[in-house]
Design an enzyme around this catalytic site. Sequence first.
Site, PDB file in Angstrom:
ATOM      1  N   ASN A  10      -7.750   0.789  15.446  1.00  0.00           N
ATOM      2  CA  ASN A  10      -8.649   1.762  14.823  1.00  0.00           C
ATOM      3  C   ASN A  10      -8.916   2.865  15.850  1.00  0.00           C
ATOM      4  O   ASN A  10      -9.699   2.672  16.773  1.00  0.00           O
ATOM      5  CB  ASN A  10      -9.961   1.068  14.421  1.00  0.00           C
ATOM      6  CG  ASN A  10     -10.992   2.051  13.889  1.00  0.00           C
ATOM      7  OD1 ASN A  10     -10.662   3.203  13.577  1.00  0.00           O
ATOM      8  ND2 ASN A  10     -12.239   1.613  13.775  1.00  0.00           N
ATOM      9  N   TRP A  11      -8.215   3.976  15.666  1.00  0.00           N
ATOM     10  CA  TRP A  11      -8.358   5.071  16.635  1.00  0.00           C
ATOM     11  C   TRP A  11      -9.671   5.830  16.473  1.00  0.00           C
ATOM     12  O   TRP A  11     -10.012   6.659  17.306  1.00  0.00           O
ATOM     13  CB  TRP A  11      -7.197   6.067  16.490  1.00  0.00           C
ATOM     14  CG  TRP A  11      -5.884   5.572  17.025  1.00  0.00           C
ATOM     15  CD1 TRP A  11      -5.583   4.317  17.472  1.00  0.00           C
ATOM     16  CD2 TRP A  11      -4.692   6.350  17.176  1.00  0.00           C
ATOM     17  NE1 TRP A  11      -4.278   4.262  17.887  1.00  0.00           N
ATOM     18  CE2 TRP A  11      -3.700   5.493  17.708  1.00  0.00           C
ATOM     19  CE3 TRP A  11      -4.346   7.671  16.887  1.00  0.00           C
ATOM     20  CZ2 TRP A  11      -2.404   5.928  17.973  1.00  0.00           C
ATOM     21  CZ3 TRP A  11      -3.054   8.098  17.149  1.00  0.00           C
ATOM     22  CH2 TRP A  11      -2.097   7.236  17.693  1.00  0.00           C
ATOM     23  N   LYS A  12     -10.371   5.604  15.366  1.00  0.00           N
ATOM     24  CA  LYS A  12     -11.603   6.361  15.067  1.00  0.00           C
ATOM     25  C   LYS A  12     -11.306   7.863  15.160  1.00  0.00           C
ATOM     26  O   LYS A  12     -10.222   8.280  14.786  1.00  0.00           O
ATOM     27  CB  LYS A  12     -12.740   5.938  16.000  1.00  0.00           C
ATOM     28  CG  LYS A  12     -12.884   4.430  16.104  1.00  0.00           C
ATOM     29  CD  LYS A  12     -14.129   4.027  16.815  1.00  0.00           C
ATOM     30  CE  LYS A  12     -14.129   2.520  16.990  1.00  0.00           C
ATOM     31  NZ  LYS A  12     -15.408   2.001  17.361  1.00  0.00           N
ATOM     32  N   HIS A  95     -16.369   0.120   7.548  1.00  0.00           N
ATOM     33  CA  HIS A  95     -16.608   0.027   8.997  1.00  0.00           C
ATOM     34  C   HIS A  95     -18.083   0.290   9.278  1.00  0.00           C
ATOM     35  O   HIS A  95     -18.712   1.138   8.628  1.00  0.00           O
ATOM     36  CB  HIS A  95     -15.726   1.033   9.750  1.00  0.00           C
ATOM     37  CG  HIS A  95     -15.725   0.787  11.224  1.00  0.00           C
ATOM     38  ND1 HIS A  95     -16.761   1.182  12.040  1.00  0.00           N
ATOM     39  CD2 HIS A  95     -14.838   0.140  12.013  1.00  0.00           C
ATOM     40  CE1 HIS A  95     -16.499   0.795  13.284  1.00  0.00           C
ATOM     41  NE2 HIS A  95     -15.341   0.165  13.296  1.00  0.00           N
ATOM     42  N   GLU A  97     -19.573   1.884  11.478  1.00  0.00           N
ATOM     43  CA  GLU A  97     -19.943   3.275  11.796  1.00  0.00           C
ATOM     44  C   GLU A  97     -20.120   4.088  10.512  1.00  0.00           C
ATOM     45  O   GLU A  97     -20.979   4.964  10.434  1.00  0.00           O
ATOM     46  CB  GLU A  97     -18.881   3.901  12.721  1.00  0.00           C
ATOM     47  CG  GLU A  97     -19.039   3.375  14.137  1.00  0.00           C
ATOM     48  CD  GLU A  97     -17.752   3.277  14.934  1.00  0.00           C
ATOM     49  OE1 GLU A  97     -16.747   3.909  14.559  1.00  0.00           O
ATOM     50  OE2 GLU A  97     -17.764   2.549  15.946  1.00  0.00           O
ATOM     51  N   GLU A 162     -16.713  -7.923  12.427  1.00  0.00           N
ATOM     52  CA  GLU A 162     -17.039  -7.123  13.606  1.00  0.00           C
ATOM     53  C   GLU A 162     -18.552  -7.110  13.819  1.00  0.00           C
ATOM     54  O   GLU A 162     -19.256  -6.302  13.187  1.00  0.00           O
ATOM     55  CB  GLU A 162     -16.573  -5.679  13.413  1.00  0.00           C
ATOM     56  CG  GLU A 162     -15.088  -5.521  13.196  1.00  0.00           C
ATOM     57  CD  GLU A 162     -14.625  -4.121  13.561  1.00  0.00           C
ATOM     58  OE1 GLU A 162     -13.763  -4.005  14.430  1.00  0.00           O
ATOM     59  OE2 GLU A 162     -15.137  -3.142  12.998  1.00  0.00           O
ATOM     60  N   GLY A 168     -17.588  -1.637  21.018  1.00  0.00           N
ATOM     61  CA  GLY A 168     -17.631  -0.651  22.101  1.00  0.00           C
ATOM     62  C   GLY A 168     -18.620  -0.974  23.209  1.00  0.00           C
ATOM     63  O   GLY A 168     -18.929  -0.116  24.031  1.00  0.00           O
ATOM     64  N   SER A 208     -14.890  -5.096  20.982  1.00  0.00           N
ATOM     65  CA  SER A 208     -14.597  -5.235  22.422  1.00  0.00           C
ATOM     66  C   SER A 208     -13.430  -6.174  22.735  1.00  0.00           C
ATOM     67  O   SER A 208     -13.444  -6.862  23.760  1.00  0.00           O
ATOM     68  CB  SER A 208     -15.855  -5.660  23.185  1.00  0.00           C
ATOM     69  OG  SER A 208     -16.825  -4.634  23.101  1.00  0.00           O
ATOM     70  N   GLY A 229     -10.563  -1.214  18.691  1.00  0.00           N
ATOM     71  CA  GLY A 229     -10.951   0.193  18.799  1.00  0.00           C
ATOM     72  C   GLY A 229     -10.475   0.770  20.118  1.00  0.00           C
ATOM     73  O   GLY A 229      -9.301   1.107  20.287  1.00  0.00           O
ATOM     74  N   GLY A 230     -11.376   0.860  21.096  1.00  0.00           N
ATOM     75  CA  GLY A 230     -11.098   1.500  22.383  1.00  0.00           C
ATOM     76  C   GLY A 230      -9.773   1.099  23.021  1.00  0.00           C
ATOM     77  O   GLY A 230      -8.996   1.962  23.444  1.00  0.00           O
TER      78      GLY A 230
HETATM   79  C1  PEP Z   1     -14.047  -1.044  16.009  1.00  0.00           C
HETATM   80  O1  PEP Z   1     -14.860  -0.140  16.016  1.00  0.00           O
HETATM   81  O2  PEP Z   1     -13.422  -1.340  14.979  1.00  0.00           O
HETATM   82  C2  PEP Z   1     -13.811  -1.761  17.269  1.00  0.00           C
HETATM   83  C3  PEP Z   1     -13.375  -2.978  17.190  1.00  0.00           C
HETATM   84  O3  PEP Z   1     -14.123  -1.091  18.432  1.00  0.00           O
HETATM   85  P1  PEP Z   1     -13.978  -1.637  19.940  1.00  0.00           P
HETATM   86  O4  PEP Z   1     -12.714  -2.450  20.022  1.00  0.00           O
HETATM   87  O5  PEP Z   1     -13.903  -0.400  20.778  1.00  0.00           O
HETATM   88  O6  PEP Z   1     -15.168  -2.464  20.211  1.00  0.00           O
END
Ligand code: PEP
Length: 246
Positions: A10-12, A95, A97, A162, A168, A208, A229-230
């Site tokens: 997930n590049w956001k 999601h 967010e 999640e 994050g 994370s 994500g990150g």
């Molecule tokens: C996400 O937002 O879907 C996610 C898993 O982010 P991160 O891996 O950066 O915690």
Amino acid sequence: MKRTKYTIANWKMNGQKDSYKLVKSISNYCQKMKRKTSKVVICPPFTLLSELIKKEKKMKFGGQDCHYMSEGAYTGSISANMLKSINCEYVILGHSERRTYQKETSQELNLKIQSAINNNLTVIYCIGEKLEEIKKRNTILKKQLSSLPRKIDPKKIIIAYEPVWAIGTGKIPSLNDINKIHEKIRSILSNLVSLSFSKHVSILYGGSVNAANSIDILNLNHVDGALVGGASLKSKEFCKIIDSYR
Ligand code: PEP
């Protein structure tokens, strides 16, 4: 029970710079893997989606949201059939967010899921509790899962658990908790949808995930992959995650 494993990026609202290079190196890595242990899906921002799908035919791609209507006066939105029209195969819905910043409701998400499935997209449906909701986690997860249609093919939906407080932040639940929560989600789905659905649907962990914790998380028996994500924006790190399944 053999369920499909997924590693989903997930590049956001990131990835504008060097997006093709990043996808190419992930694709090359996947082609070289002797054992294909998971399906790898990349979800870039909408502006990059069409070009990346055309350029990198060996990879699978997803959008990060879609509207529930197919067209109309919805400025700034993209419909499920628009995603399908550019050969996009997946879409992330719900999601945290978007639940927070776009105030997406369970009812709206139910319509979005229906629309995505009607357009033959596979839905990556995100659920998870906030930090202050940990004590009532099961109630929260049940409510979020109740957005799922009751007649649904487990191959057309992927659940991503999640915990919002893990996204994050570098914090994750204990491995034992992750496994137990996934097992609980499966039991909620068995009551809400059906036993067969709950046995066949893939449930991913997100929050994370990185190259240092992925082997432990991704080999838990109730975890069928990761939404990342990150760490999905760094080619080497993401490839290590892809290579974590035993
Ligand atoms: C996400 O937002 O879907 C996610 C898993 O982010 P991160 O891996 O950066 O915690």
